[in-house]
Design an enzyme around this catalytic site. Structure first.
Site, PDB file in Angstrom:
ATOM      1  NE  ARG A  70      -2.411  -1.151   3.665  1.00  0.00           N
ATOM      2  CZ  ARG A  70      -1.882  -0.526   4.444  1.00  0.00           C
ATOM      3  NH1 ARG A  70      -1.997   0.819   4.372  1.00  0.00           N
ATOM      4  NH2 ARG A  70      -1.403  -1.234   5.461  1.00  0.00           N
ATOM      5  CE1 TYR A 211       2.317  -7.140  -4.350  1.00  0.00           C
ATOM      6  CE2 TYR A 211       1.525  -6.199  -2.252  1.00  0.00           C
ATOM      7  CZ  TYR A 211       1.936  -7.329  -2.854  1.00  0.00           C
ATOM      8  OH  TYR A 211       2.749  -8.496  -2.420  1.00  0.00           O
ATOM      9  N   GLY A 212      -2.377  -5.311  -4.136  1.00  0.00           N
ATOM     10  CA  GLY A 212      -3.363  -5.515  -2.892  1.00  0.00           C
ATOM     11  C   GLY A 212      -4.308  -4.274  -2.638  1.00  0.00           C
ATOM     12  N   GLY A 213      -4.021  -3.526  -1.481  1.00  0.00           N
ATOM     13  CA  GLY A 213      -5.177  -2.755  -1.244  1.00  0.00           C
ATOM     14  C   GLY A 213      -5.290  -1.318  -1.909  1.00  0.00           C
ATOM     15  CE  LYS A 220      -5.993  -3.496   4.561  1.00  0.00           C
ATOM     16  NZ  LYS A 220      -6.182  -4.091   5.861  1.00  0.00           N
ATOM     17  CG  HIS A 240      -7.354  -2.885  10.076  1.00  0.00           C
ATOM     18  ND1 HIS A 240      -5.997  -2.562  10.275  1.00  0.00           N
ATOM     19  CD2 HIS A 240      -7.229  -3.789   9.208  1.00  0.00           C
ATOM     20  CE1 HIS A 240      -5.293  -3.140   9.348  1.00  0.00           C
ATOM     21  NE2 HIS A 240      -6.124  -3.750   8.687  1.00  0.00           N
ATOM     22  CB  SER A 262      -0.871  -3.878   7.693  1.00  0.00           C
ATOM     23  OG  SER A 262      -2.100  -3.261   7.264  1.00  0.00           O
ATOM     24  CB  ALA A 263       2.422  -7.259   8.373  1.00  0.00           C
ATOM     25  CB  CYS A 264       0.683  -6.733  13.843  1.00  0.00           C
ATOM     26  SG  CYS A 264       1.754  -5.158  13.522  1.00  0.00           S
ATOM     27  N   GLY A 265      -0.075 -10.033  12.830  1.00  0.00           N
ATOM     28  CA  GLY A 265      -0.607 -11.169  13.392  1.00  0.00           C
ATOM     29  C   GLY A 265      -2.156 -11.412  13.364  1.00  0.00           C
ATOM     30  CE  LYS A 266      -6.089  -7.107  10.608  1.00  0.00           C
ATOM     31  NZ  LYS A 266      -4.627  -6.293  10.541  1.00  0.00           N
ATOM     32  CB  THR A 267      -3.892 -13.608   8.744  1.00  0.00           C
ATOM     33  OG1 THR A 267      -4.111 -12.776   8.136  1.00  0.00           O
ATOM     34  CG2 THR A 267      -4.097 -15.144   8.045  1.00  0.00           C
ATOM     35  CG  ASN A 268      -0.032 -15.902  12.062  1.00  0.00           C
ATOM     36  OD1 ASN A 268      -0.462 -16.354  11.023  1.00  0.00           O
ATOM     37  ND2 ASN A 268       1.302 -15.292  12.406  1.00  0.00           N
ATOM     38  CG  ASP A 287      -7.565  -7.139   6.667  1.00  0.00           C
ATOM     39  OD1 ASP A 287      -6.776  -6.891   7.597  1.00  0.00           O
ATOM     40  OD2 ASP A 287      -7.608  -6.306   5.700  1.00  0.00           O
ATOM     41  NE  ARG A 379       0.239  -8.660   2.414  1.00  0.00           N
ATOM     42  CZ  ARG A 379      -0.349  -8.020   3.208  1.00  0.00           C
ATOM     43  NH1 ARG A 379      -1.681  -8.660   3.743  1.00  0.00           N
ATOM     44  NH2 ARG A 379       0.226  -6.987   4.285  1.00  0.00           N
ATOM     45  CG  ASN A 507      -0.749 -15.181  21.119  1.00  0.00           C
ATOM     46  OD1 ASN A 507       0.037 -15.136  21.923  1.00  0.00           O
ATOM     47  ND2 ASN A 507      -0.686 -14.834  19.672  1.00  0.00           N
TER      48      ASN A 507
HETATM   49  O1  SAT Z   1      -2.551  -4.599   0.722  1.00  0.00           O
HETATM   50  S1  SAT Z   1      -3.529  -4.750   1.943  1.00  0.00           S
HETATM   51  O2  SAT Z   1      -4.040  -3.440   2.163  1.00  0.00           O
HETATM   52  O3  SAT Z   1      -4.787  -5.248   1.290  1.00  0.00           O
HETATM   53  C1  SAT Z   1      -2.973  -5.498   3.002  1.00  0.00           C
HETATM   54  C2  SAT Z   1      -2.455  -4.808   4.245  1.00  0.00           C
HETATM   55  O4  SAT Z   1      -1.949  -3.828   4.337  1.00  0.00           O
HETATM   56  O5  SAT Z   1      -3.420  -5.189   5.344  1.00  0.00           O
HETATM   57 MN    MN Z   2      -5.288  -5.359   7.098  1.00  0.00          MN
END
Ligand code: SAT
Ligand code: MN
Length: 595
Positions: A70, A211-213, A220, A240, A262-268, A287, A379, A507
């Site tokens: 992003r 790319y992505g978002g 987003k 979020h 972002s990238a702090c472990g939400k998916t995990n 997300d 990703r 966790n």
């Molecule tokens: O690229 S995205 O915005 O979809 C991923 C993120 O930053 O959470």
């Molecule tokens: Mn996100």
């Protein structure tokens, strides 16, 4: 155009955009498997998609090295007055921004197909769902939207002749001249990229990035920036946040929504498999959460997305087996490395690194190379329905009732493993002052501490002072039915730089304590920063964390906290008189408690 569109607003818009962007052809998407397969075939023929031998129907893509995340510096909230966008958003007046972008859009789709992508955020036809239509000149965007949202001709049927939708215009910003050979990842240079939002008219214009978002505009742009502004007007919340269901050994269910940057472990966390016996965790979303107060006065959450766009590096059977199982087939990978056996690889994947691979830039790579094989923001894209622990109620239109809110970020020092807020206002104070070390999810420097309130800094579509007020108002409405609020930090490190807490499935121990707090089963210790677990209350059975490390994890260093105060003051001062008095009061009380 391949099919006739009956919706008047959509027809007019397609015509307007075609006249401006001058594509070679227009194609209206229906979301079918045939369409997906056709897109993949085109991408394979042009060498843009690379097939993977070990993962059926899965493909690797490599973006341009300038287009990997992003672009917050190029993201705009364009409202009539700058004050409405507030101090955390880039702003330009709508007329000015539109004039710049119209110039860029002029002829920008020459040599390309304009895809019309009708999609629903949330189950199609559900009262909480929103309909968007993305126009894009990128087939990569089309296939990703197929997975991340509900793309379907049923959306067009639902729109009828006069139904409304959120227009999302996207171009990669790379027209093709007659006979010009296309590049593998066409995009515009960074100073020509614009990710623009016009929340007063529910409109999104994105230019220059694939790319992505920046490009998958349902995520987003619509589900957070535009939706947050709508939510405030309409009295609901767009956050979020991941959503998960935890079930205790007696079968009681708890629903947790957690906000981390972002990238702090939400998916995990969303797919975590508890290490404590008898507890079960299921994923509702990883997300974004849309939440409304239900008829019983509780807060109900839905996941508006249909897939995961997760960070690959660090994902393994050790850290997130459910994500690994979700991407065994029908998955897309972007900026991962490619091994000699046509398999994707990234740093932190199980097993030894390959002896040789092609890195995300297309160069030879070996473990001796000084660079990463996969980009840190590489990703995977997969449908949520492929997750083995997707909750059976994940598409329930009324959502799931939230019991617990968690806020947090990545802090190597100062912040303890877990604390509970004294009350709602204190919880809003914790959320509004949340801070985290920056990650590769945005183009910019990594590892700097920044205040990221509710993990919404890059995603709040209006003045964040008003957003804090909206949180306070929601608490007033919810009263004693409001979720309990907690703050966590999985990332505290020892002086020699190692993580103090094992994280991931462990966790669950922290989540279990939260559930016991909700049920009134355990007491707390009161500290100046919040309520901490009493010694012995956190279930550490079978866990190998030394006594010293454990003490360090929960240590409250009042002097270190005092040094946070000037930074919080500076952060709050940005909002001027839009900062709610109740948060000023919280800061005063915090200061007093530290003295
Ligand atoms: O690229 S995205 O915005 O979809 C991923 C993120 O930053 O959470
Ligand atoms: Mn996100």
């Amino acid at each position: 155009m391949n099919v006739e569109v009956n919706n008047t607003k959509l027809n007019t818009w397609i015509k307007e955009v075609s006249d401006l962007c001058q594509p070679d052809s227009v194609y209206v998407c229906n979301g079918s498997k045939d369409e997906y397969d056709q897109m993949i075939k085109t991408l394979l023929d042009s060498g843009i998609a690379m097939p993977l031998d070990k993962r059926p129907n899965s493909y690797l893509f490599r973006s341009d090295p300038s287009d990997v995340a992003r672009v917050e510096d190029r993201t705009y909230i364009s409202t009539t007055s700058q004050d409405e966008a507030g101090p955390t958003n880039n702003w330009m007046a709508p007329n000015e921004l539109k004039a710049i972008m119209k110039d860029l859009y002029k002829g920008c789709m020459k040599g390309r197909t304009l895809y019309v992508i009708p999609f629903s955020m949330g189950p199609i036809g559900s009262p909480i769902s929103k309909i968007g239509v993305e126009i894009s000149d990128s087939p990569y965007v089309v296939i990703n939207m197929h997975m991340m949202t509900r793309v379907s001709d049923r959306v067009l049927e639902l729109l009828g002749t006069d139904g409304d939708f959120i227009p999302c215009l996207h171009s990669i910003g790379a027209p093709l001249a007659e006979g010009q050979e296309d590049s593998k990842w066409p995009c515009a240079p960074i100073d020509k990229k614009y990710i623009s939002h016009f929340p007063e008219e529910n409109l999104i214009w994105s230019y220059g990035s694939g790319y992505g978002g920046n490009a998958l505009l349902g995520k987003k742009c619509l589900a957070l920036r535009i939706a947050s502004a709508m939510a405030r007007r309409e009295g609901w919340m767009a956050e979020h946040m991941l959503i998960l269901r935890l079930t205790n050994p007696e079968g009681k269910q708890y629903h947790i929504a957690a906000a981390f940057p972002s990238a702090c472990g939400k998916t995990n966390l969303a797919m975590m498999q508890p290490s404590i016996p008898g507890w079960k965790c299921e994923c509702v979303g990883d997300d974004i959460a849309w939440m409304k107060i239900g008829p019983d006065g509780r807060l109900y959450a839905i996941n508006p997305e249909a897939g995961f766009f997760g960070v690959a590096p660090g994902t393994s059977y050790e850290t997130n087996p459910m994500a690994m199982d979700s991407i065994r087939e029908n998955a897309l990978f972007t900026n991962c490395a490619l091994t000699d056996s046509n398999e994707v690889w990234w740093e932190g994947m199980d097993g030894d690194p390959p002896a040789h691979a092609i890195d995300w830039k297309g160069n030879d790579w070996t473990p001796a190379s000084s660079t990463d094989a996969a980009h840190p923001n590489a990703r995977f894209t997969a449908r949520a329905s492929q997750c083995p622990v997707i909750c059976e109620d994940w598409e329930k239109p009324e959502g799931v009732p939230i019991d617990i809110f968690i806020f947090g970020g990545r802090r190597s020092t100062v912040v303890p493993l877990v604390q509970e807020a004294f009350n709602w206002d204190h919880g809003v104070f914790l959320g509004s002052t949340a801070a985290s070390e920056t990650t590769a999810a945005n183009i910019g420097s990594v590892g700097n501490l920044r205040r990221d309130p509710f993990a919404m800094t890059p995603f709040c579509g209006y003045n964040m002072g008003d957003y804090f007020k909206h949180w306070l108002d929601m608490g007033d409405k919810l009263g004693d039915k409001a979720p309990r609020m907690f703050y966590v930090n999985w990332f505290r490190k020892s002086e020699d730089g190692k993580f103090l807490w094992p994280g991931f499935s462990d966790n669950s121990r922290v989540l279990k304590w939260m559930c016991e707090r909700v049920d009134g089963k355990v007491e707390t210790q009161e500290t100046p920063i919040g309520l901490l677990p009493k010694e012995g209350d956190l279930d550490v059975d079978g866990l190998e964390v030394s006594k010293e490390d454990f003490q360090e994890l929960f240590k409250i260093d009042t002097d270190a906290w005092k040094t946070e105060i000037p930074d919080i003051e500076k952060h709050f001062s940005k909002f001027g008189d839009r900062l709610p008095e109740r948060l000023k009061k919280q800061l005063d009380e915090f200061r007093k408690r530290l003295d």
